[in-house]
Write an enzyme that holds these catalytic residues in place. Structure first.
Site, PDB file in Angstrom:
ATOM      1  N   ARG A  32      48.456 -15.284 -11.361  1.00  0.00           N
ATOM      2  CA  ARG A  32      47.149 -16.033 -10.861  1.00  0.00           C
ATOM      3  C   ARG A  32      46.222 -16.147 -12.104  1.00  0.00           C
ATOM      4  NH1 ARG A  32      44.816 -12.748 -13.152  1.00  0.00           N
ATOM      5  NH2 ARG A  32      42.870 -13.776 -12.961  1.00  0.00           N
ATOM      6  N   GLN A 180      40.574  -8.686  -8.136  1.00  0.00           N
ATOM      7  CA  GLN A 180      41.145  -9.285  -9.530  1.00  0.00           C
ATOM      8  C   GLN A 180      40.283  -7.665 -10.421  1.00  0.00           C
ATOM      9  OE1 GLN A 180      40.040 -11.048  -7.945  1.00  0.00           O
ATOM     10  NE2 GLN A 180      41.549 -12.806  -7.789  1.00  0.00           N
ATOM     11  N   ASP A 221      37.281 -22.039 -14.303  1.00  0.00           N
ATOM     12  CA  ASP A 221      38.948 -22.517 -13.719  1.00  0.00           C
ATOM     13  C   ASP A 221      39.037 -23.870 -13.968  1.00  0.00           C
ATOM     14  OD1 ASP A 221      38.340 -20.046 -12.323  1.00  0.00           O
ATOM     15  OD2 ASP A 221      40.893 -20.864 -11.942  1.00  0.00           O
TER      16      ASP A 221
HETATM   17  O1  MRU Z   1      42.079 -16.899  -7.749  1.00  0.00           O
HETATM   18  P1  MRU Z   1      42.234 -16.170  -9.835  1.00  0.00           P
HETATM   19  O2  MRU Z   1      42.439 -14.886  -9.713  1.00  0.00           O
HETATM   20  O3  MRU Z   1      42.801 -17.335 -10.289  1.00  0.00           O
HETATM   21  O4  MRU Z   1      40.737 -16.792 -10.052  1.00  0.00           O
HETATM   22  C1  MRU Z   1      40.583 -16.783 -11.938  1.00  0.00           C
HETATM   23  C2  MRU Z   1      39.164 -17.108 -12.239  1.00  0.00           C
HETATM   24  O5  MRU Z   1      38.256 -17.001 -11.241  1.00  0.00           O
HETATM   25  C3  MRU Z   1      39.578 -16.307 -13.519  1.00  0.00           C
HETATM   26  O6  MRU Z   1      38.010 -16.162 -14.382  1.00  0.00           O
HETATM   27  C4  MRU Z   1      39.464 -17.874 -14.348  1.00  0.00           C
HETATM   28  O7  MRU Z   1      40.666 -18.771 -13.996  1.00  0.00           O
HETATM   29  C5  MRU Z   1      39.498 -17.381 -16.073  1.00  0.00           C
HETATM   30  S1  MRU Z   1      41.008 -17.192 -15.732  1.00  0.00           S
HETATM   31  C6  MRU Z   1      40.831 -17.101 -18.061  1.00  0.00           C
END
Ligand code: MRU
Length: 328
Positions: A32, A180, A221
């Protein structure tokens, strides 16, 4: 790939040999983080190409298009996923033969892998210039090495500042529901011996109100052409509270996270399963039958963003002018 669902309890690896396995790994968050899923999806397509028994190029392209469609359906918000897939599909269209296509695809994904680490290191150095010795940084989710091919975006800035000899402390919100922050960001920082404090998500406003945060630095994202920042749920409230307390708010993201084709109202925010909310690590915490909403991302408007940290330098407001100028 590292299985991010079991960290930090276990450091174990998952091998994917088919595009279907890569799609499952992305959907279930074994892998992820926007840049990591972009490159993983591209590698899923490389697996599709390498495994194909097609004897003619149009047949290979048709098979890869089917795998691309499967990978596109895994997660809707991070634009890096679509960027990675589109980049491989564009490359394959330039091939002269099946053999040439297979070689080109593998070369392309290896280039993407290297470029991601390079971009993170560059944006890390750009962001490190903003950090003063002794600063405390509030982040959100995990925007570190695990969320990218390596080094990280928001944590890349922290790593670069530490490498310059600055003393940096990081406040890590746990980041419910998938945790996370607690599981992954804390794991990375403890491993790197970077000073950090884990807090519950609900303590964010209090920490800002006490003046304990000098800067907020988060990943992204998707950043749309009109300057809206889509990131892990909880980022918007950090931006609002940072604004309330006069603390600068910086998203850190590579070019692959910028969506120059869309504005904020054209983005789908992923809604994930209710189980992530009514349970914590498999244990039910809410009564059966309670209705649940689980948006995985939120949207921070440009007026709450101080500047954006990228490998091409800092991007300053007004973003609807500066993003297309610096990123196209
Ligand atoms: O749902 P996730 O864990 O994939 O979300 C990740 C995030 O929101 C991060 O902050 C984003 O992907 C930036 S990672 C360099």
């Amino acid at each position: 790939m590292i299985d991010q669902t079991v960290l930090p309890i276990r450091l174990s690896y998952v091998s994917c040999t088919t595009p279907e396995q890569v799609a499952t790994a992305i959907r279930t968050m074994i892998v992820r983080g926007a840049p990591a899923i972009g490159v993983a999806a591209a590698m899923g397509l490389a697996l599709a190409a390498r495994r194909s028994k097609a004897s003619r190029l149009p047949e290979l392209i048709r098979e890869m298009e089917a795998s691309a469609a499967l990978l596109r359906r895994t997660r809707p918000t991070a634009v890096n996923l679509f960027w990675g897939i589109d980049r491989v599909m564009k490359k394959v269209e330039t091939a002269a033969s099946v053999r040439d296509a297979k070689d080109k695809v593998v070369e392309e994904v290896q280039a993407m892998e290297e470029e991601d680490v390079e971009a993170n290191k560059k944006l890390g150095r750009v962001g490190a210039d903003l950090i003063r010795d002794g600063d405390t940084i509030l982040t959100q989710c995990n925007a570190g090495a695990l969320a990218t091919v390596g080094y990280g975006t928001a944590l890349g800035v922290v790593r670069a500042a530490v490498a310059e000899g600055k003393l940096v402390k990081v406040i890590v919100p746990e980041t419910r529901p998938a945790l996370q922050g607690a599981r992954l960001t804390a794991f990375e920082l403890v491993r790197d011996r970077i000073s950090c404090t884990l807090i519950s998500d609900t303590a964010v406003g209090h920490m800002l109100s006490l003046g304990r945060v000098d800067k907020v630095i988060v990943g992204a994202d998707r950043i749309t052409k009109d300057g809206y920042v889509f990131n892990k749920i909880g980022t918007y409230q950090e931006a609002v509270l940072a604004n309330r307390h006069g603390v600068p708010f910086y998203p850190a993201a590579p070019r692959s996270t910028f969506d120059l084709a869309r504005s904020h109202n054209q983005v789908i925010i992923e809604e994930r399963g209710a189980g992530e909310v009514f349970q914590i690590r498999g244990k039910r915490i809410a009564p059966k039958g309670v209705p649940i909403a689980n948006p995985a991302f939120d949207m921070t408007p440009p007026e709450l963003v101080t500047s954006m940290i990228t490998e091409r330098g800092l991007i300053h407001p007004p973003f609807e002018e500066s993003i297309p100028r610096l990123m196209s």
